[in-house]
Scaffold this motif. Structure first.
Motif: not given
Length: 149
Positions: A115-144
């Motif tokens: 069940e989707n009970i929430g989320q982690i939200d990241i804001d960046s002051n840098t244009p277009d900084p996120f990539n698949s490594e960020d997605e993988d890392f944040l998925e890991f954080v949320n699983k833990e």
């Protein structure tokens, strides 16, 4: 860089501190160690309401403590159950601006028992900084994180 933080995430989550304290420490760790993570926070489903409520966060204070499902990037993820990477927030029609400095955002849903009970939200002051490594890392954080909820 992100993979180096994994042991620290596990170390924080494996303490006996209150859940909210551990989540706050995760936010602080990410915001302090990843240069383009300018605001890091958790939003959680607000009881039976169709809205998200702000949990622990690190960064500038925000007025967005309650977000209706479907509104903004976070509200859309509450409905889609999928990661949402926004390279340029100005290009998004359904975007809630937290700060004029924010250029990009990534939101990754948090599942407990499917069940989707929430989320982690990241804001960046840098244009277009996120990539698949960020997605993988944040998925890991949320699983833990899910293991302690």
């Amino acid at each position: 860089m992100l993979s180096e933080l994994r042991p620290q995430v596990l170390s924080i989550l494996n303490t006996n501190a209150e859940v909210s304290v551990r989540l706050q420490e995760i936010c602080n760790l990410l915001q302090e160690n990843i240069s383009y993570y300018d605001w890091v926070g958790f939003y959680f489903k607000n009881g039976n309401k169709e809205e998200l409520k702000l949990g622990p966060y690190a960064g500038e204070p925000t007025d967005h403590t309650i977000i209706p499902f479907g509104k903004g990037i976070c509200g859309q993820v509450a409905l889609s159950n999928e990661n949402f990477v926004v390279p340029d927030v100005q290009a998004q029609d359904n975007y809630i601006a937290c700060s004029i400095n924010v250029k990009a955002e990534i939101v990754v849903p948090l599942f407990v028992n499917g069940e989707n009970i929430g989320q982690i939200d990241i804001d960046s002051n840098t244009p277009d900084p996120f990539n698949s490594e960020d997605e993988d890392f944040l998925e890991f954080v949320n699983k833990e994180v899910a293991k302690i909820l």
